[in-house]
Design a protein around this motif. Structure first.
Motif, mmCIF file in Angstrom:
data_model
loop_
_atom_site.group_PDB
_atom_site.id
_atom_site.type_symbol
_atom_site.label_atom_id
_atom_site.label_comp_id
_atom_site.label_asym_id
_atom_site.label_seq_id
_atom_site.Cartn_x
_atom_site.Cartn_y
_atom_site.Cartn_z
ATOM 1 N N LEU A 30 0.856 -1.178 0.000
ATOM 2 C CA LEU A 30 0.000 0.000 0.000
ATOM 3 C C LEU A 30 0.895 1.233 0.000
ATOM 4 O O LEU A 30 1.843 1.312 0.781
ATOM 5 C CB LEU A 30 -0.902 -0.002 1.241
ATOM 6 C CG LEU A 30 -1.908 1.133 1.367
ATOM 7 C CD1 LEU A 30 -2.948 1.076 0.247
ATOM 8 C CD2 LEU A 30 -2.605 1.064 2.725
ATOM 9 N N THR A 31 0.603 2.186 -0.888
ATOM 10 C CA THR A 31 1.354 3.435 -0.949
ATOM 11 C C THR A 31 0.468 4.558 -0.407
ATOM 12 O O THR A 31 -0.679 4.711 -0.846
ATOM 13 C CB THR A 31 1.777 3.741 -2.396
ATOM 14 O OG1 THR A 31 2.587 2.647 -2.874
ATOM 15 C CG2 THR A 31 2.592 5.027 -2.474
ATOM 16 N N VAL A 32 1.020 5.321 0.558
ATOM 17 C CA VAL A 32 0.278 6.400 1.207
ATOM 18 C C VAL A 32 1.178 7.637 1.310
ATOM 19 O O VAL A 32 2.374 7.567 1.026
ATOM 20 C CB VAL A 32 -0.212 5.984 2.613
ATOM 21 C CG1 VAL A 32 -1.132 4.778 2.529
ATOM 22 C CG2 VAL A 32 0.955 5.699 3.541
ATOM 23 N N THR A 33 0.614 8.747 1.753
ATOM 24 C CA THR A 33 1.399 9.950 1.995
ATOM 25 C C THR A 33 1.657 10.106 3.491
ATOM 26 O O THR A 33 0.963 9.495 4.316
ATOM 27 C CB THR A 33 0.662 11.200 1.468
ATOM 28 O OG1 THR A 33 -0.621 11.270 2.086
ATOM 29 C CG2 THR A 33 0.506 11.155 -0.042
ATOM 30 N N VAL A 34 2.657 10.914 3.835
ATOM 31 C CA VAL A 34 2.997 11.163 5.235
ATOM 32 C C VAL A 34 1.750 11.667 5.963
ATOM 33 O O VAL A 34 1.000 12.490 5.441
ATOM 34 C CB VAL A 34 4.142 12.201 5.332
ATOM 35 C CG1 VAL A 34 4.353 12.654 6.761
ATOM 36 C CG2 VAL A 34 5.432 11.630 4.769
ATOM 37 N N PHE A 71 1.497 6.865 9.827
ATOM 38 C CA PHE A 71 2.848 6.951 9.282
ATOM 39 C C PHE A 71 3.238 8.419 9.150
ATOM 40 O O PHE A 71 2.690 9.142 8.317
ATOM 41 C CB PHE A 71 2.913 6.226 7.931
ATOM 42 C CG PHE A 71 2.821 4.741 8.075
ATOM 43 C CD1 PHE A 71 3.960 3.967 8.209
ATOM 44 C CD2 PHE A 71 1.586 4.119 8.126
ATOM 45 C CE1 PHE A 71 3.875 2.599 8.380
ATOM 46 C CE2 PHE A 71 1.491 2.744 8.294
ATOM 47 C CZ PHE A 71 2.638 1.983 8.423
ATOM 48 N N ASN A 72 4.190 8.862 9.973
ATOM 49 C CA ASN A 72 4.610 10.260 10.006
ATOM 50 C C ASN A 72 5.972 10.496 9.363
ATOM 51 O O ASN A 72 6.476 11.610 9.412
ATOM 52 C CB ASN A 72 4.612 10.783 11.447
ATOM 53 C CG ASN A 72 3.191 10.901 11.978
ATOM 54 O OD1 ASN A 72 2.305 11.393 11.300
ATOM 55 N ND2 ASN A 72 2.974 10.413 13.183
ATOM 56 N N GLU A 73 6.562 9.441 8.797
ATOM 57 C CA GLU A 73 7.860 9.560 8.133
ATOM 58 C C GLU A 73 7.795 8.875 6.782
ATOM 59 O O GLU A 73 7.113 7.869 6.622
ATOM 60 C CB GLU A 73 8.960 8.895 8.963
ATOM 61 C CG GLU A 73 9.213 9.537 10.304
ATOM 62 C CD GLU A 73 10.316 8.824 11.062
ATOM 63 O OE1 GLU A 73 11.220 8.254 10.422
ATOM 64 O OE2 GLU A 73 10.260 8.836 12.294
ATOM 65 N N ARG A 74 8.555 9.424 5.829
ATOM 66 C CA ARG A 74 8.672 8.779 4.520
ATOM 67 C C ARG A 74 9.534 7.528 4.648
ATOM 68 O O ARG A 74 10.401 7.458 5.510
ATOM 69 C CB ARG A 74 9.324 9.719 3.518
ATOM 70 C CG ARG A 74 8.483 10.896 3.171
ATOM 71 C CD ARG A 74 9.230 11.826 2.230
ATOM 72 N NE ARG A 74 8.486 13.059 2.112
ATOM 73 C CZ ARG A 74 8.117 13.578 0.963
ATOM 74 N NH1 ARG A 74 8.473 13.011 -0.158
ATOM 75 N NH2 ARG A 74 7.415 14.685 0.934
ATOM 76 N N GLY A 75 9.277 6.582 3.773
ATOM 77 C CA GLY A 75 10.096 5.378 3.747
ATOM 78 C C GLY A 75 9.290 4.178 3.307
ATOM 79 O O GLY A 75 8.111 4.281 2.966
ATOM 80 N N THR A 76 9.955 3.046 3.317
ATOM 81 C CA THR A 76 9.326 1.772 2.981
ATOM 82 C C THR A 76 9.371 0.919 4.238
ATOM 83 O O THR A 76 10.443 0.704 4.813
ATOM 84 C CB THR A 76 10.064 1.084 1.820
ATOM 85 O OG1 THR A 76 10.014 1.956 0.678
ATOM 86 C CG2 THR A 76 9.430 -0.247 1.466
ATOM 87 N N VAL A 93 5.593 4.997 2.127
ATOM 88 C CA VAL A 93 5.128 6.327 2.532
ATOM 89 C C VAL A 93 5.903 7.353 1.727
ATOM 90 O O VAL A 93 7.142 7.400 1.787
ATOM 91 C CB VAL A 93 5.320 6.543 4.050
ATOM 92 C CG1 VAL A 93 4.761 7.901 4.447
ATOM 93 C CG2 VAL A 93 4.663 5.430 4.844
ATOM 94 N N ARG A 94 5.206 8.169 0.968
ATOM 95 C CA ARG A 94 5.817 9.196 0.125
ATOM 96 C C ARG A 94 5.598 10.578 0.704
ATOM 97 O O ARG A 94 4.662 10.842 1.366
ATOM 98 C CB ARG A 94 5.231 9.142 -1.287
ATOM 99 C CG ARG A 94 5.516 7.815 -1.947
ATOM 100 C CD ARG A 94 5.059 7.870 -3.386
ATOM 101 N NE ARG A 94 5.039 6.551 -3.962
ATOM 102 C CZ ARG A 94 6.050 6.017 -4.639
ATOM 103 N NH1 ARG A 94 7.149 6.691 -4.824
ATOM 104 N NH2 ARG A 94 5.963 4.808 -5.140
#
Length: 94
Positions: A30-34, A71-76, A93-94
């Protein structure tokens, strides 16, 4: 007169939900934003867990229950069910 037969509405998966209908995470990626809160939802009668590696988050899914994490940080972020290690997933997380 006989009352009309009503069928319960079919559940609709939310955009930030991961369903656990057995021994799989759906979707597995799943891809989400910060700032997005992702919720894992048990859809079967087994107990599962959601544990990230490294251990950023961890939660237990009781039958019919759920667990959420923001999710408050970018990353995988990879995660699995420690009880059923063949169950694995990824949050991007982008």
């Amino acid at each position: 007169t006989t009352p009309p037969i009503t069928t319960p509405p079919t559940p609709v998966q939310g955009p930030y939900e991961i369903w656990v209908p057995g021994r799989e995470f759906r979707p597995s990626t799943l891809t989400v934003t910060v700032g997005t809160t992702v919720t894992w939802v048990s859809k079967d009668g087994d107990q599962h867990d959601v544990t990230s590696d490294p251990r950023l988050f961890a939660g237990v899914l009781m039958p019919g229950g759920s667990f959420s994490y923001t999710f408050n940080e970018r990353g995988t972020f990879s995660y699995l069910c420690e009880s059923h290690p063949e169950m694995a997933g990824t949050i991007i997380v982008r």
